[in-house]
Scaffold this motif. Structure first.
Motif, PDB file in Angstrom:
ATOM      1  N   HIS A   8      -4.198 -30.012 -37.207  1.00  0.00           N
ATOM      2  CA  HIS A   8      -4.177 -30.156 -38.666  1.00  0.00           C
ATOM      3  C   HIS A   8      -3.069 -31.128 -39.037  1.00  0.00           C
ATOM      4  O   HIS A   8      -2.025 -30.733 -39.547  1.00  0.00           O
ATOM      5  CB  HIS A   8      -3.927 -28.802 -39.340  1.00  0.00           C
ATOM      6  N   PRO A   9      -3.254 -32.428 -38.809  1.00  0.00           N
ATOM      7  CA  PRO A   9      -2.156 -33.375 -39.021  1.00  0.00           C
ATOM      8  C   PRO A   9      -1.675 -33.397 -40.453  1.00  0.00           C
ATOM      9  O   PRO A   9      -0.512 -33.694 -40.711  1.00  0.00           O
ATOM     10  CB  PRO A   9      -2.764 -34.719 -38.603  1.00  0.00           C
ATOM     11  N   GLY A  10      -2.512 -33.067 -41.383  1.00  0.00           N
ATOM     12  CA  GLY A  10      -2.073 -33.091 -42.780  1.00  0.00           C
ATOM     13  C   GLY A  10      -1.064 -32.016 -43.092  1.00  0.00           C
ATOM     14  O   GLY A  10      -0.383 -32.072 -44.113  1.00  0.00           O
ATOM     15  N   ALA A  11      -0.966 -31.002 -42.222  1.00  0.00           N
ATOM     16  CA  ALA A  11      -0.040 -29.904 -42.481  1.00  0.00           C
ATOM     17  C   ALA A  11       1.313 -30.118 -41.836  1.00  0.00           C
ATOM     18  O   ALA A  11       2.175 -29.263 -41.904  1.00  0.00           O
ATOM     19  CB  ALA A  11      -0.644 -28.604 -41.974  1.00  0.00           C
ATOM     20  N   ALA A  12       1.496 -31.258 -41.152  1.00  0.00           N
ATOM     21  CA  ALA A  12       2.775 -31.505 -40.495  1.00  0.00           C
ATOM     22  C   ALA A  12       3.839 -31.867 -41.518  1.00  0.00           C
ATOM     23  O   ALA A  12       3.556 -32.318 -42.612  1.00  0.00           O
ATOM     24  CB  ALA A  12       2.625 -32.620 -39.470  1.00  0.00           C
ATOM     25  N   GLY A  13       5.127 -31.671 -41.117  1.00  0.00           N
ATOM     26  CA  GLY A  13       6.241 -32.032 -41.991  1.00  0.00           C
ATOM     27  C   GLY A  13       7.228 -30.912 -42.131  1.00  0.00           C
ATOM     28  O   GLY A  13       7.297 -30.006 -41.311  1.00  0.00           O
ATOM     29  N   ARG A  14       8.020 -30.980 -43.187  1.00  0.00           N
ATOM     30  CA  ARG A  14       8.993 -29.920 -43.463  1.00  0.00           C
ATOM     31  C   ARG A  14       8.289 -28.700 -44.023  1.00  0.00           C
ATOM     32  O   ARG A  14       7.367 -28.807 -44.835  1.00  0.00           O
ATOM     33  CB  ARG A  14      10.022 -30.406 -44.472  1.00  0.00           C
ATOM     34  N   ALA A  15       8.767 -27.541 -43.617  1.00  0.00           N
ATOM     35  CA  ALA A  15       8.139 -26.301 -44.063  1.00  0.00           C
ATOM     36  C   ALA A  15       8.850 -25.747 -45.287  1.00  0.00           C
ATOM     37  O   ALA A  15      10.047 -25.915 -45.466  1.00  0.00           O
ATOM     38  CB  ALA A  15       8.174 -25.268 -42.940  1.00  0.00           C
ATOM     39  N   THR A  16       8.084 -25.088 -46.144  1.00  0.00           N
ATOM     40  CA  THR A  16       8.678 -24.391 -47.293  1.00  0.00           C
ATOM     41  C   THR A  16       8.402 -22.902 -47.126  1.00  0.00           C
ATOM     42  O   THR A  16       8.727 -22.333 -46.094  1.00  0.00           O
ATOM     43  CB  THR A  16       8.100 -24.954 -48.596  1.00  0.00           C
ATOM     44  N   ALA A  17       7.778 -22.272 -48.114  1.00  0.00           N
ATOM     45  CA  ALA A  17       7.522 -20.834 -48.025  1.00  0.00           C
ATOM     46  C   ALA A  17       6.217 -20.583 -47.283  1.00  0.00           C
ATOM     47  O   ALA A  17       5.235 -21.302 -47.466  1.00  0.00           O
ATOM     48  CB  ALA A  17       7.459 -20.225 -49.420  1.00  0.00           C
ATOM     49  N   ALA A  18       6.208 -19.558 -46.453  1.00  0.00           N
ATOM     50  CA  ALA A  18       4.985 -19.139 -45.770  1.00  0.00           C
ATOM     51  C   ALA A  18       4.229 -18.168 -46.668  1.00  0.00           C
ATOM     52  O   ALA A  18       4.824 -17.441 -47.479  1.00  0.00           O
ATOM     53  CB  ALA A  18       5.326 -18.479 -44.444  1.00  0.00           C
ATOM     54  N   GLY A  87       0.227 -27.997 -37.402  1.00  0.00           N
ATOM     55  CA  GLY A  87      -1.073 -27.356 -37.241  1.00  0.00           C
ATOM     56  C   GLY A  87      -1.319 -26.227 -38.215  1.00  0.00           C
ATOM     57  O   GLY A  87      -2.030 -25.276 -37.897  1.00  0.00           O
ATOM     58  N   GLY A  88      -0.724 -26.316 -39.404  1.00  0.00           N
ATOM     59  CA  GLY A  88      -0.901 -25.258 -40.392  1.00  0.00           C
ATOM     60  C   GLY A  88       0.028 -24.078 -40.217  1.00  0.00           C
ATOM     61  O   GLY A  88      -0.088 -23.080 -40.927  1.00  0.00           O
ATOM     62  N   TYR A  89       0.968 -24.164 -39.275  1.00  0.00           N
ATOM     63  CA  TYR A  89       1.918 -23.087 -39.030  1.00  0.00           C
ATOM     64  C   TYR A  89       3.321 -23.512 -39.477  1.00  0.00           C
ATOM     65  O   TYR A  89       3.685 -24.690 -39.372  1.00  0.00           O
ATOM     66  CB  TYR A  89       1.975 -22.730 -37.544  1.00  0.00           C
ATOM     67  N   LYS A  90       4.099 -22.561 -39.936  1.00  0.00           N
ATOM     68  CA  LYS A  90       5.515 -22.791 -40.209  1.00  0.00           C
ATOM     69  C   LYS A  90       6.306 -22.362 -38.976  1.00  0.00           C
ATOM     70  O   LYS A  90       6.216 -21.210 -38.541  1.00  0.00           O
ATOM     71  CB  LYS A  90       5.987 -21.993 -41.417  1.00  0.00           C
ATOM     72  N   ILE A  91       7.077 -23.296 -38.430  1.00  0.00           N
ATOM     73  CA  ILE A  91       7.897 -23.000 -37.255  1.00  0.00           C
ATOM     74  C   ILE A  91       9.362 -23.037 -37.667  1.00  0.00           C
ATOM     75  O   ILE A  91       9.870 -24.084 -38.074  1.00  0.00           O
ATOM     76  CB  ILE A  91       7.654 -24.023 -36.127  1.00  0.00           C
ATOM     77  N   ASN A  92      10.023 -21.907 -37.581  1.00  0.00           N
ATOM     78  CA  ASN A  92      11.461 -21.836 -37.847  1.00  0.00           C
ATOM     79  C   ASN A  92      12.202 -22.047 -36.536  1.00  0.00           C
ATOM     80  O   ASN A  92      12.255 -21.154 -35.684  1.00  0.00           O
ATOM     81  CB  ASN A  92      11.832 -20.474 -38.450  1.00  0.00           C
ATOM     82  N   LEU A  93      12.745 -23.255 -36.348  1.00  0.00           N
ATOM     83  CA  LEU A  93      13.507 -23.578 -35.149  1.00  0.00           C
ATOM     84  C   LEU A  93      14.960 -23.187 -35.362  1.00  0.00           C
ATOM     85  O   LEU A  93      15.618 -23.685 -36.283  1.00  0.00           O
ATOM     86  CB  LEU A  93      13.415 -25.078 -34.846  1.00  0.00           C
ATOM     87  N   LEU A  94      15.468 -22.288 -34.537  1.00  0.00           N
ATOM     88  CA  LEU A  94      16.840 -21.801 -34.651  1.00  0.00           C
ATOM     89  C   LEU A  94      17.669 -22.394 -33.518  1.00  0.00           C
ATOM     90  O   LEU A  94      17.532 -22.014 -32.358  1.00  0.00           O
ATOM     91  CB  LEU A  94      16.860 -20.268 -34.594  1.00  0.00           C
ATOM     92  N   ASP A  95      18.490 -23.372 -33.874  1.00  0.00           N
ATOM     93  CA  ASP A  95      19.330 -24.063 -32.897  1.00  0.00           C
ATOM     94  C   ASP A  95      20.641 -23.301 -32.752  1.00  0.00           C
ATOM     95  O   ASP A  95      21.326 -23.024 -33.743  1.00  0.00           O
ATOM     96  CB  ASP A  95      19.588 -25.495 -33.379  1.00  0.00           C
ATOM     97  N   THR A  96      20.998 -22.931 -31.529  1.00  0.00           N
ATOM     98  CA  THR A  96      22.200 -22.124 -31.297  1.00  0.00           C
ATOM     99  C   THR A  96      23.212 -22.896 -30.466  1.00  0.00           C
ATOM    100  O   THR A  96      22.849 -23.760 -29.674  1.00  0.00           O
ATOM    101  CB  THR A  96      21.856 -20.811 -30.555  1.00  0.00           C
ATOM    102  N   PRO A  97      24.492 -22.590 -30.617  1.00  0.00           N
ATOM    103  CA  PRO A  97      25.501 -23.216 -29.757  1.00  0.00           C
ATOM    104  C   PRO A  97      25.337 -22.736 -28.319  1.00  0.00           C
ATOM    105  O   PRO A  97      24.953 -21.596 -28.069  1.00  0.00           O
ATOM    106  CB  PRO A  97      26.840 -22.726 -30.342  1.00  0.00           C
TER     107      PRO A  97
END
Length: 732
Positions: A8-18, A87-97
């Protein structure tokens, strides 16, 4: 997974609310410092279309490392959230030290996530602390995958690193850790090194070439098929071994060709259940390229193979009074509100910002919620149970914030202006307050004694320290009543450096670091006697008090015992409490080196009084003088605090650890096997010898050991050590 790229290329980008928990993936990136986690997040954000150009850690231009301290140190020091859509999903990437001093930020990321990506450098390998985190994730069944980075390094060997990962992470089942793709190498350069330009999908038998800066699919040549088939067969057997379909193995061994869709579905289920751990490779995009190598495959795995928040078991919930509470359904946006503050930060313009994971219900701006804390009073955290009004909700993207209208169960968001909420606190409905079981945090064991640099700093110090510890539950604030020092207990030197820098830059407080003092004590080594005479005549009422005491040592832990054995009224009854008060006051000040006197019996034997000039104050003074005289004629022991130290260490480091403890005047009292190739070493060690043990043990064990300490008692300090201490005290 190999042929579903960007469905779903149209759904790519920054995520907001799920809008539904099933469309959310919460993923924490784990790995040692320098393994490439932040660079990988940047590459994933670029491929997902969330950024137009990938930043570099060296330039301070990455999304997740936005703090000034991170720019200067060129490493992560805090948890950062980068949400993207794919792909229509919101991915919350949590970067840790990755540095051990900031393990509190890592644990917060583990709490907020539902799956983990373990980032391993092809040139550096797997360190001990990463292995320990893997075992923690395994203990709770968290799904995990491995990403191998730094493939561009001259000595990088993907196949060898895959083998090491299988041995390290696979345990009794190395076939549960297998690659989904093999590197595709380009022509050799002048140095003989063939760069990785793409990947070979084992299940799909497709080639994915990234050399143009964008993923292109092609078919393998005949010369490539034998190597592909060998790795593919092993992968298929590993997937089928973990399949829930018990007939699949028999069908495969019987010669049936299992179709790719069945294998992919089984693979995704095995990954989500945490029983199969795929190995992938990734590299950042070249300048001007749109996609980094392996990033599409990784996003496919996250969206297809990692579990939704609906599949995660909610941590235990109780009422604030401790009564168990069962939620009707897990991760229900319409259920009772249960959210947790996983990170607290301060912004000079917005104020306090809380990163919150919602486990049940829906969080909305301007709502009033109940804030329940766990009462970490021993770490300087306020114990509270209050209602607060939520400010604005936002989705963070590094230091940027995008306004949200709501945050449903399973998602994460930032909440502004929760002035009382701290890291680890629970947010719930004000008419139905709840409390989540806390996650485990390491004890800070490195003391940092500080004092205000100036009077202006002194006025701001208390508030600055309160804000600092509110943000970081791995930090403990101590106001030591014995040494009168302000002590910040940290996890290590880097943790301490960041704390001092934040005090200075964020809260405008300059402090000086001073030598940390342990709480020593004094006691009498043998029996002694003293006479206190306080007689003064200066016109009018004078001062007259004489008392004679005897002092004898008592067993450890006895404190100060005062006994009255005056006969014949030599000291009037009304002045005996005055003598005791004076004696105890002097004991608190010390009689030799200025440390409190303990474990003695002080017996009042005799004395004299005057009918006019005796007074309460005079006998207090006489009691203090008598104790000082008794001390002058006696041998005084310095008592030092002794801690029970428990060290959990790999078997290969037991000898060096025990030798080091002995060198610290420690007494090893026992060892026992702790499983997993580790040994628990218990010893009693003087606290003055373990001031920097948090740093030294990390160096000694290469970051693989942990320790705890508990005060047990005070005992006499060896005379040579006591003499050195007295000399240093005189010099200062």
């Amino acid at each position: 997974m190999g042929d579903k790229a960007n469905a779903h290329p149209g759904a790519a980008g920054r995520a907001t609310a799920a809008d539904h928990p099933a469309s959310v993936r919460n993923v924490v990136l784990v790995g040692h410092s320098g393994s490439g986690k932040t660079t990988l997040v940047e590459a994933l954000a670029l491929t997902a279309g969330a950024v137009n150009r990938a930043g570099r850690v060296e330039d301070g231009g990455t999304v997740s490392d936005y703090d000034e301290i991170e720019h200067r140190q060129q490493r992560s020091v805090q948890l950062s959230l980068v949400p993207v859509e794919w792909g229509g999903y919101k991915i919350n990437l949590l970067d840790t030290p990755g540095y051990a001093d900031f393990v509190g930020e890592l644990r917060a990321g583990l709490r907020a996530a539902d799956a983990a990506l373990f980032v391993v450098s092809a040139s550096d390998g797997v360190d001990g602390s990463t292995r320990m985190v893997w075992e923690e994730c395994a203990a709770v069944g968290m799904p995990r995958a491995i990403v191998i980075t730094h493939l561009e390094a001259a000595r990088a060997d993907f196949e060898e690193m895959t083998r090491i990962c299988a041995e390290t992470f696979g345990g009794d089942d190395p076939d549960a850790v297998l690659p989904l793709y093999l590197p595709l190498r380009g022509p050799q350069g002048p140095d003989g090194h063939a760069p990785v330009t793409g990947l070979t999908g084992l299940l799909t038998r497709k080639l994915f070439d990234y050399s143009s800066g964008e993923r292109k699919e092609s078919e393998p040549g005949p010369e490539q098929l034998p190597a592909i088939e060998e790795a593919r067969n092993r992968l298929i057997e590993g997937i089928i071994a973990e399949s829930e379909d018990e007939t699949l193995m028999d069908r495969y061994l019987g010669g049936e060709a299992i179709d790719v869709k069945t294998l992919v579905d089984d693979l995704e289920r095995a990954v989500a259940r945490g029983v199969f751990h795929p190995v992938l490779a990734a590299a950042p995009a070249a300048e001007g390229a749109r996609q980094g190598l392996g990033t599409v495959e990784l996003l496919e795995l996250v969206t297809g193979g990692f579990p939704t928040p609906l599949e995660r078991e909610t941590p235990s919930v109780t009422t604030p009074e401790g009564r168990p509470r069962e939620l009707t359904s897990a991760c229900d946006p319409d259920g009772p509100l249960v959210a947790e503050v996983v990170k607290t930060a301060s912004d000079p313009y917005v104020g306090r910002i809380s990163l919150v994971r919602v486990f049940s219900g829906t969080l909305r701006p301007d709502a009033t919620v109940h804030v329940s804390g766990h009462g970490l009073a021993d770490r300087g955290h306020e114990d509270h149970d209050v209602d607060e009004r939520i400010g604005a909700l936002s989705a963070p993207f590094g230091k940027q914030q995008r306004t949200l209208t709501h945050c449903i169960a399973g998602d994460l968001a930032c909440v502004a202006k929760l002035n009382r909420a701290e890291t680890g606190d629970t947010l719930s409905a004000k008419d139905d307050p709840l409390l989540m079981e806390p996650w485990e945090m390491p004890d800070p064991l490195l003391p940092l004694a500080i004092q205000a640099h100036s009077k202006a700093d002194e006025d701001k110090l208390s508030q600055g320290l309160a804000r600092l510890v509110a943000e970081d539950p791995t930090m403990r604030l101590e106001q030591n009543q014995d040494t009168h020092q302000v002590v910040l207990w940290c996890l290590g030197e880097a943790h301490a450096d960041v704390a001092l820098e934040r005090l200075r830059s964020r809260y405008g407080v300059q402090v000086d670091v001073i030598p940390h003092r342990v709480s020593l004590r004094e006691t009498f080594a043998d029996r002694s006697a003293g006479r206190g005479r306080h007689v003064k005549q200066s016109g009018g009422h004078g001062q007259y008090a004489i008392c004679e005491i005897e002092v004898e040592p008592l067993p450890g832990g006895s404190g100060i015992e005062f006994v009255d054995k005056v006969v014949g009224g030599a000291v009037p009854r009304q002045f005996i409490p005055s003598v005791e008060k004076g004696v105890r006051a002097q004991a608190a000040k010390g009689v030799a080196a200025g440390y409190p006197l303990i474990d003695v019996r002080i017996t009042l034997r005799d004395g004299k009084a005057h009918s006019v000039d005796s007074s309460d104050a005079a006998f207090q003074t006489a009691g203090a003088l008598a104790l000082r005289e008794a001390a002058a004629d006696a041998k005084i022991h310095l008592l030092e605090p002794v801690a029970e130290v428990s060290v959990l260490v790999g078997d290969s480091y037991v000898g060096p650890v025990m030798s080091d403890l002995s060198g610290r005047r420690g007494r090893v009292v026992g060892t026992e096997q702790a499983g997993g190739g580790r040994t628990l070493v218990r010893a009693e060690v003087p606290e003055i010898e373990i001031d920097r043990y948090a740093v030294d043990l990390r160096s000694l064990s290469h970051g693989t050991a942990r320790f705890g300490r508990r005060y047990t008692r005070h005992e006499p300090m060896p005379s040579r050590v006591a003499d050195k201490l007295r000399e240093r005290t005189k010099e200062n």
